[in-house]
Design a protein around this motif. Sequence first.
Motif, PDB file in Angstrom:
ATOM      1  N   ALA A  79       1.170  -1.302   0.112  1.00  0.00           N
ATOM      2  CA  ALA A  79       0.031   0.254   0.146  1.00  0.00           C
ATOM      3  C   ALA A  79       0.992   1.318   0.139  1.00  0.00           C
ATOM      4  O   ALA A  79       0.281   2.234  -0.979  1.00  0.00           O
ATOM      5  CB  ALA A  79      -1.236  -0.173   1.477  1.00  0.00           C
ATOM      6  N   VAL A  80       2.438   0.929   1.054  1.00  0.00           N
ATOM      7  CA  VAL A  80       3.113   2.160   0.572  1.00  0.00           C
ATOM      8  C   VAL A  80       4.002   2.898  -1.085  1.00  0.00           C
ATOM      9  O   VAL A  80       3.412   3.601  -1.461  1.00  0.00           O
ATOM     10  CB  VAL A  80       3.595   2.291   1.738  1.00  0.00           C
ATOM     11  CG1 VAL A  80       5.198   2.845   1.524  1.00  0.00           C
ATOM     12  CG2 VAL A  80       3.499   2.456   3.013  1.00  0.00           C
ATOM     13  N   HIS A  81       3.462   1.793  -0.858  1.00  0.00           N
ATOM     14  CA  HIS A  81       4.565   2.033  -2.508  1.00  0.00           C
ATOM     15  C   HIS A  81       3.661   2.019  -3.248  1.00  0.00           C
ATOM     16  O   HIS A  81       3.696   3.450  -4.319  1.00  0.00           O
ATOM     17  CB  HIS A  81       4.473   0.415  -2.741  1.00  0.00           C
ATOM     18  CG  HIS A  81       5.590   0.111  -4.031  1.00  0.00           C
ATOM     19  ND1 HIS A  81       7.231   0.648  -4.092  1.00  0.00           N
ATOM     20  CD2 HIS A  81       4.940  -0.468  -5.568  1.00  0.00           C
ATOM     21  CE1 HIS A  81       7.218   0.983  -5.977  1.00  0.00           C
ATOM     22  NE2 HIS A  81       6.294   0.104  -6.246  1.00  0.00           N
ATOM     23  N   ALA A  82       2.395   2.111  -3.124  1.00  0.00           N
ATOM     24  CA  ALA A  82       1.169   1.869  -3.982  1.00  0.00           C
ATOM     25  C   ALA A  82       0.923   3.596  -4.732  1.00  0.00           C
ATOM     26  O   ALA A  82       0.785   4.087  -5.086  1.00  0.00           O
ATOM     27  CB  ALA A  82      -0.093   1.439  -4.087  1.00  0.00           C
ATOM     28  N   CYS A  83       0.374   3.815  -3.125  1.00  0.00           N
ATOM     29  CA  CYS A  83       0.368   5.540  -2.998  1.00  0.00           C
ATOM     30  C   CYS A  83       1.874   6.664  -2.986  1.00  0.00           C
ATOM     31  O   CYS A  83       1.692   7.716  -3.540  1.00  0.00           O
ATOM     32  CB  CYS A  83       0.188   5.274  -1.001  1.00  0.00           C
ATOM     33  SG  CYS A  83      -1.164   4.838  -0.301  1.00  0.00           S
ATOM     34  N   ALA A  84       2.858   6.061  -3.725  1.00  0.00           N
ATOM     35  CA  ALA A  84       3.727   6.953  -3.616  1.00  0.00           C
ATOM     36  C   ALA A  84       4.101   6.907  -5.691  1.00  0.00           C
ATOM     37  O   ALA A  84       4.794   7.966  -5.506  1.00  0.00           O
ATOM     38  CB  ALA A  84       5.845   6.674  -3.087  1.00  0.00           C
ATOM     39  N   ALA A  85       3.583   5.523  -5.883  1.00  0.00           N
ATOM     40  CA  ALA A  85       3.432   5.435  -7.047  1.00  0.00           C
ATOM     41  C   ALA A  85       2.900   7.139  -7.948  1.00  0.00           C
ATOM     42  O   ALA A  85       1.670   7.379  -7.525  1.00  0.00           O
ATOM     43  CB  ALA A  85       3.187   4.349  -7.860  1.00  0.00           C
ATOM     44  N   ALA A  86       3.459   7.110  -8.921  1.00  0.00           N
ATOM     45  CA  ALA A  86       2.568   8.120  -9.810  1.00  0.00           C
ATOM     46  C   ALA A  86       1.076   7.550 -10.145  1.00  0.00           C
ATOM     47  O   ALA A  86       1.213   6.573 -10.669  1.00  0.00           O
ATOM     48  CB  ALA A  86       3.285   9.028 -11.248  1.00  0.00           C
ATOM     49  N   GLY A  87       0.403   8.092  -9.405  1.00  0.00           N
ATOM     50  CA  GLY A  87      -1.382   8.365 -10.247  1.00  0.00           C
ATOM     51  C   GLY A  87      -1.766   7.065  -9.032  1.00  0.00           C
ATOM     52  O   GLY A  87      -2.756   6.731  -9.275  1.00  0.00           O
ATOM     53  N   GLY A  88      -0.378   6.740  -8.166  1.00  0.00           N
ATOM     54  CA  GLY A  88      -1.923   6.305  -7.125  1.00  0.00           C
ATOM     55  C   GLY A  88      -2.450   6.474  -6.720  1.00  0.00           C
ATOM     56  O   GLY A  88      -2.886   7.856  -6.854  1.00  0.00           O
ATOM     57  N   PRO A  89      -3.042   5.630  -5.259  1.00  0.00           N
ATOM     58  CA  PRO A  89      -4.297   5.703  -4.446  1.00  0.00           C
ATOM     59  C   PRO A  89      -3.571   7.431  -3.517  1.00  0.00           C
ATOM     60  O   PRO A  89      -2.632   7.062  -3.234  1.00  0.00           O
ATOM     61  CB  PRO A  89      -4.676   5.193  -4.206  1.00  0.00           C
ATOM     62  CG  PRO A  89      -3.873   4.357  -3.612  1.00  0.00           C
ATOM     63  CD  PRO A  89      -2.762   4.471  -4.904  1.00  0.00           C
ATOM     64  N   ALA A  90      -4.288   8.023  -2.947  1.00  0.00           N
ATOM     65  CA  ALA A  90      -3.843   9.117  -2.322  1.00  0.00           C
ATOM     66  C   ALA A  90      -3.960   8.878  -0.545  1.00  0.00           C
ATOM     67  O   ALA A  90      -3.292   9.007  -0.519  1.00  0.00           O
ATOM     68  CB  ALA A  90      -4.976  10.472  -1.850  1.00  0.00           C
ATOM     69  N   SER A  91      -4.705   7.379  -0.651  1.00  0.00           N
ATOM     70  CA  SER A  91      -4.859   6.638   0.422  1.00  0.00           C
ATOM     71  C   SER A  91      -5.822   5.487   0.347  1.00  0.00           C
ATOM     72  O   SER A  91      -6.748   5.438  -0.191  1.00  0.00           O
ATOM     73  CB  SER A  91      -6.097   8.496   1.655  1.00  0.00           C
ATOM     74  OG  SER A  91      -7.298   7.855   1.404  1.00  0.00           O
ATOM     75  N   VAL A  92      -5.168   4.376   1.483  1.00  0.00           N
ATOM     76  CA  VAL A  92      -5.828   3.228   1.789  1.00  0.00           C
ATOM     77  C   VAL A  92      -6.095   3.055   3.194  1.00  0.00           C
ATOM     78  O   VAL A  92      -5.560   3.389   3.890  1.00  0.00           O
ATOM     79  CB  VAL A  92      -5.531   2.151  -0.008  1.00  0.00           C
ATOM     80  CG1 VAL A  92      -5.503   2.216  -0.832  1.00  0.00           C
ATOM     81  CG2 VAL A  92      -4.083   2.058   1.529  1.00  0.00           C
ATOM     82  N   ARG A  93      -6.836   1.957   3.067  1.00  0.00           N
ATOM     83  CA  ARG A  93      -7.011   1.153   4.235  1.00  0.00           C
ATOM     84  C   ARG A  93      -6.968   0.008   4.348  1.00  0.00           C
ATOM     85  O   ARG A  93      -7.193  -0.862   3.269  1.00  0.00           O
ATOM     86  CB  ARG A  93      -8.426   0.940   4.525  1.00  0.00           C
ATOM     87  CG  ARG A  93      -8.528   2.590   5.631  1.00  0.00           C
ATOM     88  CD  ARG A  93      -9.648   2.974   6.541  1.00  0.00           C
ATOM     89  NE  ARG A  93     -10.081   4.547   7.023  1.00  0.00           N
ATOM     90  CZ  ARG A  93      -9.000   4.575   8.127  1.00  0.00           C
ATOM     91  NH1 ARG A  93      -8.644   4.079   9.146  1.00  0.00           N
ATOM     92  NH2 ARG A  93      -9.589   5.747   8.940  1.00  0.00           N
ATOM     93  N   VAL A  94      -5.709  -0.932   4.960  1.00  0.00           N
ATOM     94  CA  VAL A  94      -5.107  -2.344   4.854  1.00  0.00           C
ATOM     95  C   VAL A  94      -5.551  -2.966   6.097  1.00  0.00           C
ATOM     96  O   VAL A  94      -5.305  -1.874   7.209  1.00  0.00           O
ATOM     97  CB  VAL A  94      -3.882  -2.172   4.070  1.00  0.00           C
ATOM     98  CG1 VAL A  94      -3.984  -2.414   2.263  1.00  0.00           C
ATOM     99  CG2 VAL A  94      -2.904  -1.307   4.621  1.00  0.00           C
ATOM    100  N   THR A  95      -5.151  -4.400   6.493  1.00  0.00           N
ATOM    101  CA  THR A  95      -4.811  -5.024   7.689  1.00  0.00           C
ATOM    102  C   THR A  95      -3.002  -5.311   8.008  1.00  0.00           C
ATOM    103  O   THR A  95      -1.946  -5.439   6.953  1.00  0.00           O
ATOM    104  CB  THR A  95      -5.147  -6.149   7.144  1.00  0.00           C
ATOM    105  OG1 THR A  95      -6.477  -5.840   7.170  1.00  0.00           O
ATOM    106  CG2 THR A  95      -5.463  -7.114   8.976  1.00  0.00           C
ATOM    107  N   ALA A  96      -2.521  -4.438   8.889  1.00  0.00           N
ATOM    108  CA  ALA A  96      -1.155  -4.819   9.918  1.00  0.00           C
ATOM    109  C   ALA A  96      -0.773  -5.612  10.745  1.00  0.00           C
ATOM    110  O   ALA A  96      -2.021  -6.674  10.899  1.00  0.00           O
ATOM    111  CB  ALA A  96      -0.840  -3.673   9.836  1.00  0.00           C
TER     112      ALA A  96
END
Length: 422
Positions: A79-96
């Motif tokens: 999720a961190v990698h996705a949020c940092a990528a260009a065009g990625g989501p601004a925020s997500v909720r996931v299970t840790a």
Amino acid sequence: MAGAGTEVYVGRDGDGTIRVAAGPFAGADFTQAVLDVSGAVLLWPVLAGPATLPVAEVYDVGRTQQWLWAVYGERVAAAVHACAAAGGPASVRVTACLTDLAGAAARLGFGHWAARWWPTSYTDGIAELEADVLGLELAALTHRCQQLFDDFGDQPDDCAAELIEEHRAALDPLTEWWRSAAQPAGAARHLESVLRMVDDAADAAGLDRPELRRLRAALGQRSPAGTPADPGALFARQDGYALAAGVPPTAGSRVIARGPGTNDWRRYPPGFVDAAEDAVSWTARALGAQRQIEVEAVAHNAAPAAGPALVAEVQVNGGGPHRVPLARRDDLWAGRATLDLAPDPAPALALPVTPMPPLVEVGVLLPGFDPGPSLGGRADRDAIRALARRRLADTVRPQAFDTFAGPFLAEIVAAAATSEDY
């Protein structure tokens, strides 16, 4: 020690920082444990309990990939990698998940917090943590958590070898303590674990000191020798603590007011002032037409007798601050100055009204260190004192050593401090 899943928020801030958090988190500096790691800063609310996942403020996603999955699990890393990528989501909720590395990191962060914010107080009966004992356990934990760090050199919390060198004075007493049969089984296991990690860290760094050679020889015997040893005696301090008299009163003066000051821990380095809430006090005196204010602060028993000196910041009736230099005298910081202590003027009314006494606010600080007004108040400081007392009490409970939040060796030593010390 992978635990049950916890939902966390992963989102991108306006400055590009990626934040990982299980919920809102804010508070005074002294209520937060902080750890600088590769590409990020990890934070824990120290009052929230041991099972809390850290808040991560990620500023370099590439550098975090070596540890992020091992602290939070693979879903959070992705999720961190996705949020940092260009065009990625601004925020997500996931299970840790609360993993083994997360637990070790939390303990390391708390240890650094204790080195900075532990509320040592003679008057409150909260014993000091031995800096060298704590430092060696931090070295062991740093070695245990090496996955969190890299070679960029921008992480002040990453060097086990430096901690061992700085705090090696505790190696021989800790070795003697381990060789004793006097400690409970839980404490004995924990002590041996710390010593073996210190030995591993020293070996990995190529350190060769006589104390380290003696430690290795003792560990090579595989079992303690059974000679009784009291940790309180092994690390006994020789500095007595008896409160000194304050500033000698000016001849012919009379007391016109006195009161407590504010003891804000953020405004001076550790080891300067006793952490008690009532450690700062002031007295106003009249000397003819002059008005003097005297300020006293109970010194920490490690406070420097020379070098940088504290000052008192005095405000009268909400006016601008006045600085009063303080000098170390035995176990007090003390100083005085002539100030305008006129009463607060009464409102203009038809009937005569007795003027209100002046409103005096006093705090102590170290110039150049003071970060400014604190976010935390007395309730936060009281909660930290209660936490310290609980942890010291836990050192006598065998089951306290069964979790990563168990007592530090320095807390065991502090709890064993004699009544003459605290």
